[in-house]
Design an enzyme around this catalytic site. Sequence first.
Site, mmCIF file in Angstrom:
data_model
loop_
_atom_site.group_PDB
_atom_site.id
_atom_site.type_symbol
_atom_site.label_atom_id
_atom_site.label_comp_id
_atom_site.label_asym_id
_atom_site.label_seq_id
_atom_site.Cartn_x
_atom_site.Cartn_y
_atom_site.Cartn_z
ATOM 1 N N GLY C 34 11.316 18.342 25.142
ATOM 2 C CA GLY C 34 9.926 18.747 25.326
ATOM 3 C C GLY C 34 9.746 20.048 26.079
ATOM 4 O O GLY C 34 8.650 20.596 26.097
ATOM 5 N N CYS C 250 -4.049 6.394 -2.682
ATOM 6 C CA CYS C 250 -3.875 7.715 -3.277
ATOM 7 C C CYS C 250 -4.349 7.624 -4.728
ATOM 8 O O CYS C 250 -3.965 6.708 -5.458
ATOM 9 C CB CYS C 250 -2.413 8.135 -3.207
ATOM 10 S SG CYS C 250 -2.015 9.544 -4.263
ATOM 11 N N CYS C 253 -0.913 8.081 -6.962
ATOM 12 C CA CYS C 253 0.220 7.152 -6.949
ATOM 13 C C CYS C 253 -0.152 5.785 -6.397
ATOM 14 O O CYS C 253 0.633 4.850 -6.450
ATOM 15 C CB CYS C 253 1.386 7.733 -6.152
ATOM 16 S SG CYS C 253 1.154 7.635 -4.366
ATOM 17 N N CYS C 274 -2.087 11.815 -1.910
ATOM 18 C CA CYS C 274 -1.018 12.041 -0.937
ATOM 19 C C CYS C 274 -0.900 13.527 -0.621
ATOM 20 O O CYS C 274 -0.957 14.373 -1.516
ATOM 21 C CB CYS C 274 0.325 11.595 -1.504
ATOM 22 S SG CYS C 274 0.459 9.836 -1.746
ATOM 23 N N CYS C 280 4.685 11.502 -3.551
ATOM 24 C CA CYS C 280 3.686 11.076 -4.520
ATOM 25 C C CYS C 280 4.257 11.154 -5.935
ATOM 26 O O CYS C 280 4.125 10.227 -6.724
ATOM 27 C CB CYS C 280 2.448 11.961 -4.386
ATOM 28 S SG CYS C 280 1.012 11.322 -5.254
#
Lengths: 234, 276, 288
Positions: C34, C250, C253, C274, C280
């Site tokens: 980080g 979606c 899909c 998607c 997808c």
Amino acid sequence: MDGILDVAGLSKTFTLHERGATLCAFEDVSFSLGAGSFSALVAPSGSGKSSLLKCIYRTYLASAGSATFRSQHGDVNLVSADEHAIIELRRREIGYVSQFLHCLPRQSCLDVVARPLIALGANRVEARARASEMLEALGLPAHLLELPPATFSGGEKQRVNLARGLLTGPRLLLLDEPTASLDAQSAERAVEQITQARNRGAAILAILHDSSLVRRLADQTIALRAPVGARTEN
Amino acid sequence: MKPILDVRNLRKTFGDGCEQCGRLTGAAAATNRCPACGTIVAVRGASFTLRHGEILGVMGESGSGKSSLVRMLYFDEAPVSGSAVFDDKGTPVEMFALNAAQQRRLRNTRFGMVYQNAHMGLNFGISAGGNIAERLLLNEQAHYEKIRERARYLLERTGIAAARMDESPHRFSGGMQQRVQIARALATDPPLLLLDEVTTGLDVSVQARILDLILELQEALGLSMVVVTHDMGVIRQLATRTLVMKNGEVVEQGLTDQILEDPQHAYTQQLVSAAL
Amino acid sequence: MIEAPARAYQYGFLDEYAKKEIRRQTLKAVAIPGYQVPYASREMPLARGFGTGGLQITLSLLGPGDTFKVIDQGADDSVNAVNLRKFIVEACPDVSLTTRAEDATIIQTRHRVPEVGMSPGQILVLQVPYPDPLVVVEPNEAKRKQMHGEGDYARLLVKLYEDLVNFGEITISHRYPTRIHGHYVIDPSPIPRHDVPRLHMADALFLFGAGREKRIYAVPPFTRAEPLAFEDVPFRVEHFFDDTGARRPCARCGSRESFLDEFLDSYGRKQFGCSDSDYCARRQESRR
């Protein structure tokens, strides 16, 4: 008689820097106060009576001499003691009532009087009850209790002031004209309360304009003659 | 009793200083700027103690160093020398020996500061409540509703309707902004509050109410305070003891009634006679 | 003697010294999860802001035998992605390209984590426009560094507080400030909230490169990544509910798990599909 306060060689000279002048308020004052005694400071106006009280209370810094207070925790020279020690003594052992009421504005008269008791740990309700009792004893009209003293007459303010000074039961009470603006009847009530404080063992040092009161109350008179000094007459 | 704050010879200068600074600045020299080297001696060796529950007044005109003094105590500025020992629940903490992170920690948890200029003490980009939230979040309070509740309580305690907690301080009057500052300062229950000219610039009636609030809080919470002001009325009402500063120097300190009625130093006499 | 034109420039475009420096800073970033490690960002043959930070990390890591994928907002076939891919082909001749996330050893991405997730050994390189999450609350960089050092993120939380006050919810849609391993808070780059939990205790290594701002930081595998939130107002991902409260699928899909983008179909109707094009496409294929 147990000594409460020994004043020795106390003097006060003001230095006025701007004018390059000095002003002597009083000089070389010595006296002692015993427990349960009433002493009156007598002298013409301008001879430093109020200044003397203020020097003992430490509102003024004395220029020379000492004021030894026999506090419950040992001797304290009020002239030179640490400020915190003075604050503590003012809270618990030394009361001062001037001609003028200095208090926080916008507080009710009852709160003004009860405040020192609360500061010592009393609960608010009880403190206010005792304040109310004392104010009643001094003859303050009941309808004024919840009002701020700023609007009061001189005599009313004086009673508030006196009530506040007496309520915590100080061992040394410094009174500067405590009855000056009171009518005869109110003055009599004030005298009654002051006498009670003395009977409880307080040492009282007072400036009184009324010579008949001095004759009636005083166990000793302390005469000031600025700037040469003071004589004590028993 | 141990004082909550024991300050010794605190000194703050801006500039490199020279041999002559000591002689050429201060109250007697009537300047805080050294004519030899141009250094500003903002505070030259201030010492005082503050007892638990006591209100100490610091009085002086602009440039006397009184604000620098409290800003050093709040770690806004670093002293060049001197010490300050803070009594943290019985543990003496030498404030200027702490590292920066420890100092910020102390200031965020144990000190509260209220500035004359609300813009210094508050973030005007966020709500009044957010300003209080920030101090709580600094102390790892991470419960949203608890933070809201505390902010609500503190605002009401300082006389601001809780309904206005989500408004920006922009929309508040000067007096209300000072109240928000006080609420923010109190967020973490600090034992020490530093007040820098908190009533300056406010209407007299608003001033009075702020002073009442400060006194009431002091009594109810037993706070210790350092109150910096040029206003003798504020000193008279709040402080039991007072420090008088001029040109970076403490010229006099004593019981407030003594300072006001029997001032010793020429400068204090001038101040008092000008006011009365 | 002049080298053959095919090797007109260095393998991986950057000189070996530059790659080494970037790898060294990357190792430091991994060692201090980080923490934003400064590095000497090089001039690249594309403009800053087009992923130069990610690209430099990618180039410093790619070698013969690697399999590489580029994602631009979920898509493999956008102009940016195609350009980057072309560049890699030229700069790293023996690296194979793929669109399948699970086959890649290194994936460079802009604004998404692959829907299929990341597996052990993989590296996701994220392009970062603004590396410092504190920049919104503190303009002074020196102060920001201090705040990071002390883990002082109160003012970010104040922002969340203000969001809740003003909107009743936390409105940060992407770049959601996330605390790494209990200390540094990072800007996880403009990935949607949906992707943030994928950083937490992950199997793969996430590297973040900001070219313009010259910073590299990392979320190593098996490291905590906790989005800032309140105890009683937990972090939430986007929900994609329709008016009836059901999770939208979606439109192409049918997935009810993926992160959805809005688009207009050929009739001008609003649809949801998607954002991850490879995910997808493969789902559509398997349904046929």
